[in-house]
Design a protein around this motif. Structure first.
Motif, PDB file in Angstrom:
ATOM      1  N   ILE A 173      -7.730  -7.694   3.846  1.00 33.75           N
ATOM      2  CA  ILE A 173      -7.004  -7.247   2.663  1.00 33.75           C
ATOM      3  C   ILE A 173      -7.866  -7.490   1.437  1.00 33.75           C
ATOM      4  CG2 ILE A 173      -5.775  -9.468   2.448  1.00 33.75           C
ATOM      5  CD1 ILE A 173      -3.436  -7.847   1.222  1.00 33.75           C
ATOM      6  N   CYS A 175      -7.465  -7.391  -2.710  1.00 34.58           N
ATOM      7  CA  CYS A 175      -6.484  -7.296  -3.799  1.00 34.58           C
ATOM      8  C   CYS A 175      -6.816  -8.356  -4.832  1.00 34.58           C
ATOM      9  CB  CYS A 175      -5.062  -7.479  -3.280  1.00 34.58           C
ATOM     10  SG  CYS A 175      -4.742  -9.088  -2.505  1.00 34.58           S
ATOM     11  N   VAL A 194       0.275  -1.471  -0.934  1.00 33.67           N
ATOM     12  CA  VAL A 194      -0.744  -0.480  -0.578  1.00 33.67           C
ATOM     13  C   VAL A 194      -0.452   0.854  -1.259  1.00 33.67           C
ATOM     14  CG1 VAL A 194      -1.726   0.852   1.308  1.00 33.67           C
ATOM     15  CG2 VAL A 194      -1.332  -1.602   1.594  1.00 33.67           C
ATOM     16  N   ARG A 195       0.811   1.285  -1.219  1.00 37.03           N
ATOM     17  CA  ARG A 195       1.186   2.561  -1.848  1.00 37.03           C
ATOM     18  C   ARG A 195       0.928   2.538  -3.349  1.00 37.03           C
ATOM     19  NH1 ARG A 195       5.725   2.292   1.683  1.00 37.03           N
ATOM     20  NH2 ARG A 195       6.927   1.331  -0.018  1.00 37.03           N
ATOM     21  N   GLY A 197      -1.395   1.021  -4.809  1.00 34.73           N
ATOM     22  CA  GLY A 197      -2.814   0.871  -5.095  1.00 34.73           C
ATOM     23  C   GLY A 197      -3.213  -0.541  -5.480  1.00 34.73           C
ATOM     24  N   VAL A 200      -5.770  -2.951  -0.647  1.00 34.33           N
ATOM     25  CA  VAL A 200      -6.403  -2.111   0.359  1.00 34.33           C
ATOM     26  C   VAL A 200      -6.442  -2.918   1.655  1.00 34.33           C
ATOM     27  CG1 VAL A 200      -8.509  -0.918   1.069  1.00 34.33           C
ATOM     28  CG2 VAL A 200      -7.791  -0.865  -1.334  1.00 34.33           C
ATOM     29  N   LEU A 202      -7.465  -2.984   5.811  1.00 35.39           N
ATOM     30  CA  LEU A 202      -8.223  -2.423   6.918  1.00 35.39           C
ATOM     31  C   LEU A 202      -7.882  -3.197   8.189  1.00 35.39           C
ATOM     32  CD1 LEU A 202     -11.736  -2.143   5.208  1.00 35.39           C
ATOM     33  CD2 LEU A 202     -10.053  -0.317   5.483  1.00 35.39           C
TER      34      LEU A 202
END
Length: 227
Positions: A173, A175, A194-195, A197, A200, A202
Motif C-alpha cells: 500500500i 499512501c 483507493v477510489r 485516490g 494505491v 498492489l
C-alpha cells in the motif's frame, strides 16, 4: 544527564529517568527505533521541538550511551544518529507506555497526525494477535508512506515492522500517514481510499484488508485515533 537534574534516588526507575526522563528524550528514542536518521529527519518527526533542544537531547543521550553518531559511507556521507544496543533495549518500555497512554484523550494542542515512526509504533502497540489465529506461515506487507518505507511481517501471531523495502510482499500500500491512520484506527474502508485516490494497492487486496483489521483502537472512547 547532568548531575543537577538527577533525582538522587537509588531506585532503578529514578536512575532510568535520570537518563531518559527529560522532555523529548524518549520520543527521540522512538524516532530512531526503526533505524538511523539525520538531524533534519529527526526534527521533521518531532515537530514541536526546537533545534536547540533537540541538539541538547541528542548530546545527553549520546553521553549516556543511548545513541551513537556516525557518518554513512559513500556515496551518502551523511551524519546520522542511531540507537546503541542499550538504546534498543528501550523498545518494550516504549511499547508498554504506548499501550498505557493510548486510552488517554489527546490534548487539544496535539498534532493532527503521527510521524511515520510514531505510526509504526502505534501499529505495534495496538496489534491484536487473536486476529491472526486462523493464519499459518509468514505474511509480509510493504507500507510506503510518502518518502518513508516500512515492511510488516506477521508470523505466528507476532508482528514485526522494519524500515525499508522488500521484494516478496504479498500486498503493498502506498499512501500518506493520515490515510493509513484512518484505515487502521478509524476503520476507513480500503476500497473507498483507493477510489478516492488516497491509496494505491498492489498485490493481494484481501490480505491487506485483513491486516488493516488486525489492530485495536488508539482512542479508548470512540474507537478512532483522535485527530
Amino acid at each position: 544527564m547532568s548531575g543537577s537534574r538527577s533525582y538522587g534516588d537509588l531506585c532503578g526507575i529514578a536512575r532510568a529517568l535520570d537518563v531518559v526522563g527529560e522532555r523529548w528524550a524518549l520520543l527521540v528514542v522512538r524516532e530512531l527505533m526503526f533505524g538511523p536518521k539525520r538531524f533534519v529527519d529527526l526534527h521533521r518527526g518531532l515537530t514541536g521541538v526546537s533545534q536547540n533542544v533537540l541538539s541538547q537531547r541528542l548530546r545527553e543521550l549520546e553521553d549516556a550511551g543511548v545513541i551513537n553518531r556516525r557518518v554513512l559511507g559513500p556515496p551518502a556521507g551523511a551524519r546520522v544518529y542511531e540507537l546503541t544496543r542499550r538504546g534498543r533495549d528501550l523498545e518494550p518500555v516504549l511499547l508498554a507506555l504506548g499501550r498505557w497512554g493510548s486510552p488517554i484523550p489527546p490534548a487539544s494542542t496535539s498534532a493532527t497526525q503521527l510521524s511515520t515512526d510514531a505510526l509504526a509504533f502505534a501499529l505495534k502497540t495496538t496489534f491484536a494477535p487473536a486476529a491472526t489465529d486462523h493464519l499459518r506461515g509468514r505474511h509480509r506487507y510493504q507500507l510506503r508512506l510518502g518518502h518513508d518505507a516500512f515492511h510488516a511481517e506477521v508470523t505466528d501471531g507476532q508482528l514485526r515492522i522494519e524500515r525499508g523495502e522488500i521484494h516478496d510482499a504479498m500486498a503493498t500500500i502506498a499512501c500518506d500517514v493520515v490515510t493509513l491512520q484512518d484505515l487502521v484506527f478509524a476503520k476507513r474502508d480500503l476500497d473507498d481510499a483507493v477510489r478516492a485516490g488516497d491509496a494505491v494497492v498492489l498485490g493481494d487486496v484481501s490480505a491487506l484488508r485483513w491486516l488493516m483489521q488486525s489492530f485495536g483502537t488508539v482512542d479508548g472512547d470512540d474507537g478512532e485515533l483522535a485527530r
